[in-house]
Design an enzyme around this catalytic site. Structure first.
Site, mmCIF file in Angstrom:
data_model
loop_
_atom_site.group_PDB
_atom_site.id
_atom_site.type_symbol
_atom_site.label_atom_id
_atom_site.label_comp_id
_atom_site.label_asym_id
_atom_site.label_seq_id
_atom_site.Cartn_x
_atom_site.Cartn_y
_atom_site.Cartn_z
ATOM 1 N N HIS A 308 0.851 -1.184 0.000
ATOM 2 C CA HIS A 308 0.000 0.000 0.000
ATOM 3 C C HIS A 308 0.888 1.235 0.000
ATOM 4 O O HIS A 308 1.966 1.234 0.588
ATOM 5 C CB HIS A 308 -0.904 0.007 1.244
ATOM 6 C CG HIS A 308 -2.037 0.972 1.162
ATOM 7 N ND1 HIS A 308 -1.889 2.306 1.444
ATOM 8 C CD2 HIS A 308 -3.341 0.797 0.823
ATOM 9 C CE1 HIS A 308 -3.055 2.915 1.285
ATOM 10 N NE2 HIS A 308 -3.942 2.031 0.910
ATOM 11 N N ASP A 366 -7.961 -4.542 -0.568
ATOM 12 C CA ASP A 366 -8.512 -5.100 -1.811
ATOM 13 C C ASP A 366 -8.397 -6.620 -1.865
ATOM 14 O O ASP A 366 -9.061 -7.270 -2.678
ATOM 15 C CB ASP A 366 -7.769 -4.513 -3.026
ATOM 16 C CG ASP A 366 -7.858 -3.001 -3.078
ATOM 17 O OD1 ASP A 366 -8.991 -2.500 -3.071
ATOM 18 O OD2 ASP A 366 -6.809 -2.336 -3.103
#
Length: 432
Positions: A308, A366
């Site tokens: 991320h 996700d």
């Protein structure tokens, strides 16, 4: 808010500037470089805003090093475990959790605005059936400004609030319509006796020919997903909304710009990419081969759903999503789901393999959300649309905060120019 001055030396120590340093409630201190160009003739260069605070905000706090995400001071996992999406919407919009009366009034306000103008049916029918639902969402959301003229004056507090409520209320309706249109089935109108999330799932899956009852476990899972995706500080789509809003554009246009930004595969489209990756791997026994490909410097294959931009630790939302994923699959009798088995094994490797640990490639939000959607029977081209429903409240809260800031200025980044210097025009007959 100024805590001290930062000394900036330019060149060979000939020019020294004192720059204010601000300390927020939490997080790193920031250096105010507003006057830097005026005083030194220099810009800063920061592609992707890697080290730049683009605004001041009191809405969401993220600490990527420690794996922290809070809305208005509340830990997001606590909100997802104890609250509901409507409460979180109220919190993000107003700064505090509602009491019972405030909650009831807010929910009623949202329900009474969930219908969309009937003329929008003709807009939808102008799209080809094979259109990506996000393409429809961008157009449909922007078109709301053509229907609701009493919500366009950004300087009128009442109109700003009315626009906010309308957008929260109508996004699930527009999203469900985009899905129904793409598969050639009739639209479902919203039902005021249902709560926000259950209503969305009803509009998504119900058909006029028979009764449809939304599974409570699936509704709870979707509500949890909405909460976990509601806001995430100054990400690409939120920054897009703020930049568009800084020009004075109407709120519907600003949120439509955010939807377009969210559509990108590096942002909201990442969970769709995760499913595509898991399907490409196909079986747990194939994982070693794909891990090797992911580590290859010259191999274009990448493991999606890991790492991320902000989090250099475990994404705090993943714990709850992983648990939610298991509950959904158990409810649907799909615990032997091959995609889940691959996902669990990949996560296990990522948390123990030196290659992933050194690069902070932990599973992100996700990673599990796409598996949940797929188990529910939601096609992959709708994944980012669902993200849009959740993130709309964050965009609205950020837009509203910005518009109400007396220090608001139009966003206008500068650049490092590397093109030609002045050139003389040469007529076409003399060009070589």
């Amino acid at each position: 808010m100024t805590t001290r001055k930062a000394m900036l030396t330019i060149g060979k120590g000939k020019k020294i500037r004192d720059l204010p340093v601000y300390k927020g409630t939490e997080g790193p201190e920031v250096i105010d470089i507003t006057a830097l160009y005026k005083e030194s003739g220099l810009f800063t260069y920061d592609p992707g805003y890697m080290s730049t605070a683009s605004c001041e905000s009191s809405i969401t706090y993220v600490d990527g090093e420690k794996g922290i995400l809070r809305y208005r001071g509340y830990d997001v996992t606590e909100l997802a475990g104890k609250s509901n999406f409507m409460e979180v919407c109220y919190l993000l919009l107003n700064g505090e959790l509602p009491d019972k009366k405030e909650s009831e009034l807010f929910i009623a306000e949202i329900k009474n605005r969930s219908m969309v103008h009937e003329q929008l049916l003709f807009l939808y029918r102008g799209f080809p059936r094979f259109s990506h639902p996000m393409a429809i969402m961008c157009g449909a959301f922007a078109s709301l400004s053509a229907f609701y003229h009493d919500s366009l004056d950004i300087h009128d507090e009442k109109q700003r609030n009315n626009a906010a409520l309308r957008m929260i209320a109508k996004t699930p309706t527009l999203a469900a319509m985009a899905y129904k249109y793409s598969i050639g089935k009739p639209f479902n109108y919203p039902r005021n006796e249902l709560d926000y999330t259950t209503n969305f799932l009803h509009m998504l899956f119900a058909v006029p020919s028979e009764d449809y009852k939304v599974n409570k476990v699936l509704a709870k899972a979707m509500d949890t997903i909405f909460i976990l995706h509601a806001d995430h500080e100054q990400n690409a789509s939120t920054s897009t909304v703020r930049l568009a809003g800084s020009s004075g554009a109407n709120p519907f246009a600003c949120i439509s710009a955010g939807i377009a930004s969210l559509w990108g595969p590096a942002h909201g489209g990442a969970n769709e990419a995760v499913i595509n990756m898991l399907e490409e791997i196909g079986d747990v026994k194939n994982i070693p081969k794909f891990i090797k490909k992911a580590k290859g410097k010259d191999d274009p294959f990448r493991l999606m759903g890991f790492g991320h931009r902000v989090y250099k630790n475990y994404d705090p939302r993943v714990f709850l999503l992983k648990d939610t994923c298991h509950k959904v699959l158990a409810e649907l009798g799909m615990l032997n789901n091959s995609l889940l088995k691959i996902a669990v094994k990949l996560e296990e490797i990522a948390l123990t393999d030196k290659y992933f640990i050194e690069r902070n490639l932990y599973p992100n939000v996700d990673f599990y959300s796409g598996i949940i959607y797929k188990a529910m029977g939601i096609p992959s081209n709708m994944f980012t649309v669902i993200f849009t429903i959740a993130r709309t409240i964050g965009w609205i809260a950020q837009w509203k905060e910005m518009i109400e800031d007396p220090k608001l200025k139009i966003g206008r980044p500068r650049q490092l120019y590397t093109g030609h210097k002045l050139r003389k025009y040469v007529s076409i007959g003399k060009r070589k």
